[in-house]
Design a protein around this motif. Structure first.
Motif, mmCIF file in Angstrom:
data_model
loop_
_atom_site.group_PDB
_atom_site.id
_atom_site.type_symbol
_atom_site.label_atom_id
_atom_site.label_comp_id
_atom_site.label_asym_id
_atom_site.label_seq_id
_atom_site.Cartn_x
_atom_site.Cartn_y
_atom_site.Cartn_z
ATOM 1 N N SER A 132 0.836 -1.207 0.000
ATOM 2 C CA SER A 132 0.000 0.000 0.000
ATOM 3 C C SER A 132 0.872 1.258 0.000
ATOM 4 C CB SER A 132 -0.960 -0.015 1.189
ATOM 5 O OG SER A 132 -0.218 -0.231 2.353
ATOM 6 N N GLN A 133 2.117 1.124 0.492
ATOM 7 C CA GLN A 133 3.035 2.279 0.541
ATOM 8 C C GLN A 133 3.365 2.807 -0.856
ATOM 9 O OE1 GLN A 133 4.209 3.654 3.306
ATOM 10 N NE2 GLN A 133 3.314 2.161 4.718
ATOM 11 N N THR A 134 3.273 1.929 -1.853
ATOM 12 C CA THR A 134 3.664 2.375 -3.207
ATOM 13 C C THR A 134 2.440 2.598 -4.103
ATOM 14 O OG1 THR A 134 3.902 0.084 -3.914
ATOM 15 C CG2 THR A 134 5.901 1.191 -3.169
ATOM 16 N N LEU A 135 1.234 2.557 -3.525
ATOM 17 C CA LEU A 135 0.041 2.651 -4.386
ATOM 18 C C LEU A 135 -0.083 4.003 -5.085
ATOM 19 C CD1 LEU A 135 -2.919 0.607 -2.888
ATOM 20 C CD2 LEU A 135 -2.131 0.685 -5.257
ATOM 21 N N SER A 136 0.297 5.077 -4.369
ATOM 22 C CA SER A 136 0.191 6.385 -5.018
ATOM 23 C C SER A 136 1.159 6.442 -6.202
ATOM 24 C CB SER A 136 0.483 7.513 -4.027
ATOM 25 O OG SER A 136 0.228 8.749 -4.648
ATOM 26 N N LYS A 137 2.391 6.008 -5.961
ATOM 27 C CA LYS A 137 3.393 6.037 -7.051
ATOM 28 C C LYS A 137 2.962 5.120 -8.196
ATOM 29 C CE LYS A 137 8.088 5.843 -8.421
ATOM 30 N NZ LYS A 137 7.732 5.545 -9.779
#
Ligand SMILES: Cc1ncc(C[n+]2csc(CCOP(=O)(O)OP(=O)(O)O)c2C)c(N)n1
Ligand SMILES: [Mg+2]
Length: 514
Positions: A132-137
């Protein structure tokens, strides 16, 4: 905030306004996120091919990606034919697929499929999210890739959708820049300056108004002919807009046309090949002796590339279009009596309003329409290769352009693939008129048999005949919430078409073709 909310927030920030979806359990955090992060319009499609076809129509009309949200491998599989069309159309499309929880994935639970392999057949860009930490990227990267004119697929396991994570900076996708290779323009200009007979074959966004006008300037200066790829995704047509002649479908006609040229310049079009590998015909429509130049530009840059080439050639700034009648609207006379496919096309060209969007999946019934519509008021024509796109494509076009009338000129057999999209038209109150070309037949296959000199036997006939039982278009349409009538004369079609175009909301007219 959880991963799903981050994805939706990022997509909103990138300007994505619509999501066509048929969700399931593995997408539920994303479904909740539409409420938690308001702003996106979720639109339910009752079959995934309707969602992907609608997203394609939307993207073709706005040049912005719509989002799709599909359920696991089976949902993606149902949507693939129209994602294929989107790929061919170079439509920007942000395709999100829910996946099993990461720890559940290896256990081969009943709905597990190889989503990555499926996605790879239609996606220009794809990634499986791993946190989930990389979902925006991941979302930003996917949308930036989509804006290059392709399907980008982001596969998101449900556990990363529901995981709460600290606030992340929500970034915006960079705007794509035009990629234009000036050397390729110079090489093409050099060919156009020679005495050779040259065709300028246009495709993609070269068929928008700006591209066509620049191409007409080039034609006026050099005498080249303007041709169009066979089934362009979107072409601007009508009075005052230069005409590019469509390369014919059948190989003898296509070869006959293309063999006239000593040189060919391809602007947004691939080198033309026959639609199928037909017995007795080569697949390539150009030959070794013809000089071929490609304009190297991305889809978005094509109109500018053509303008640059017109300037380089010293073309006049403004030219009249090549057709003698193209400077004023010419409406054909309304025919009378028994309705035929030819009559249907004439009536459509006679009555289509200015600024209409025509989704053309008329297959064998459309022959009369296309040349006539070139002198109708300005309009947009959408077409494509794989069947089953017409009804949903009209949905996406109408969502994209709510103030423009949408007319779907639609063959009956092809309509049956994605007819659930009629329900979307009713639910979203879309201004779409569907004209069903009811010949109760897969006519094109009969034509292909005839061309090959084959007389279909009784089994072959059962596979090309749709008359037993007859498809009840009026009942189907009304059952989906779309008012419908059946017509079998020219007079009644003209009356019903005028009425449908004047009333808001969707309508369907079954045209019984004699
Ligand atoms: C996904 C897919 N399945 C099957 C086909 C083969 N096929 C081509 S056209 C066609 C149907 C044509 O019938 P219809 O839409 O009624 O148009 P008509 O030929 O009658 O004008 C079929 C089945 C296809 N092109 N794509
Ligand atoms: Mg048919």
């Amino acid at each position: 905030m959880n991963g799903a909310e981050i994805l939706i927030k990022t997509a909103l920030k990138a300007g994505i306004e619509v999501c066509f979806t048929n969700p399931g359990t593995t997408e539920l955090p994303l479904v909740s996120a539409f409420d938690a992060v308001p702003g996106m319009r979720p639109i339910l499609g009752l079959f995934e091919g309707c969602c992907t076809g609608a997203a394609d129509g939307y993207g073709r009309m706005t040049d912005q990606p719509a989002m799709t949200l599909l359920h696991l491998g089976p949902g993606l599989s149902n949507g693939i034919a129209n994602l294929h069309n989107a790929r061919r159309a170079r439509t920007p499309l942000f395709n999100v697929i829910g996946e099993h929880a990461s720890w559940h994935r290896p256990l081969d639970a009943p709905l597990t499929m190889d989503i990555e392999t499926l996605a790879s057949t239609v996606s220009g860009w794809q990634r499986t999210n791993t946190s989930s930490q990389t979902l925006s990227k991941d979302t930003v990267d996917a949308i930036a890739a989509a804006l290059q004119g392709q399907v980008s697929t982001l596969i998101v396991p449900i556990d990363y959708q529901w995981t709460e994570c600290p606030d992340q900076p929500i970034i915006r996708s960079p705007d794509p820049t035009d990629l234009i290779d000036a050397d390729s323009i110079e090489r093409a200009a050099a060919l156009l300056r020679t005495d050779s007979k040259v065709a300028l074959i246009l495709g993609g966004r070269a068929l928008r108004k700006r591209g066509l006008k620049a191409a007409a300037r080039i034609s006026a200066k050099t005498g080249c002919d303007l041709l169009s790829e066979r089934a362009p995704a979107r072409v601007e047509r009508g009075v005052g807009i230069p005409v590019a002649k469509f390369i014919p479908y059948f190989p003898s006609q296509a070869l006959d046309l293309l063999s006239r040229y000593q040189g060919v310049v391809l602007a947004g079009a691939a080198e033309p090949v026959t639609f199928f590998g037909w017995q007795g015909y080569q697949s390539r429509l150009l030959n070794e002796s013809q000089h071929i130049c490609h304009i190297n530009a991305d889809d978005k840059g094509l109109p500018t590339a053509l303008e640059n080439m017109a300037d380089a050639l010293g073309a006049p700034a403004k030219v009249n279009t090549s057709l003698p009648h193209a400077l004023q609207v010419v409406r054909p006379d309304l025919p009378q009596g028994t309705l035929t496919a030819k009559h249907a096309g004439i009536i459509l060209a006679a009555l289509q309003p200015e600024n209409a969007i025509i989704v053309n999946e008329s297959i064998t019934s459309g022959g009369a329409y296309l040349p006539l519509a070139a002198s109708s008021p300005p309009h947009t024509l959408l077409m494509l290769p794989a069947i089953g796109y017409g009804i949903p494509c009209a949905v996406g076009a109408a969502i994209a352009c709510p103030l423009r009338p949408v007319i779907n000129f639609q063959a009956d057999g092809s309509a049956m693939y994605t007819l659930q999209a009629l329900w979307m038209q009713a639910r979203e109150s879309l201004n779409i008129t569907t004209l069903i070309c009811s010949n109760r037949s897969y006519d094109i296959l009969k034509l292909e048999f005839a061309r090959a000199g084959v007389t279909p036997g009784p089994s072959a006939q059962t596979l090309t005949d749709l008359a037993n039982p007859e498809i009840g278009w009026v009942q189907i349409s009304k059952g989906m919430g779309v008012p419908a009538v059946k017509v079998d004369t020219c007079e009644v079609l003209a009356k019903e078409l005028k009425k449908a175009l004047n009333e808001p909301g969707p309508h369907l007219i079954e045209m019984c073709l004699g």
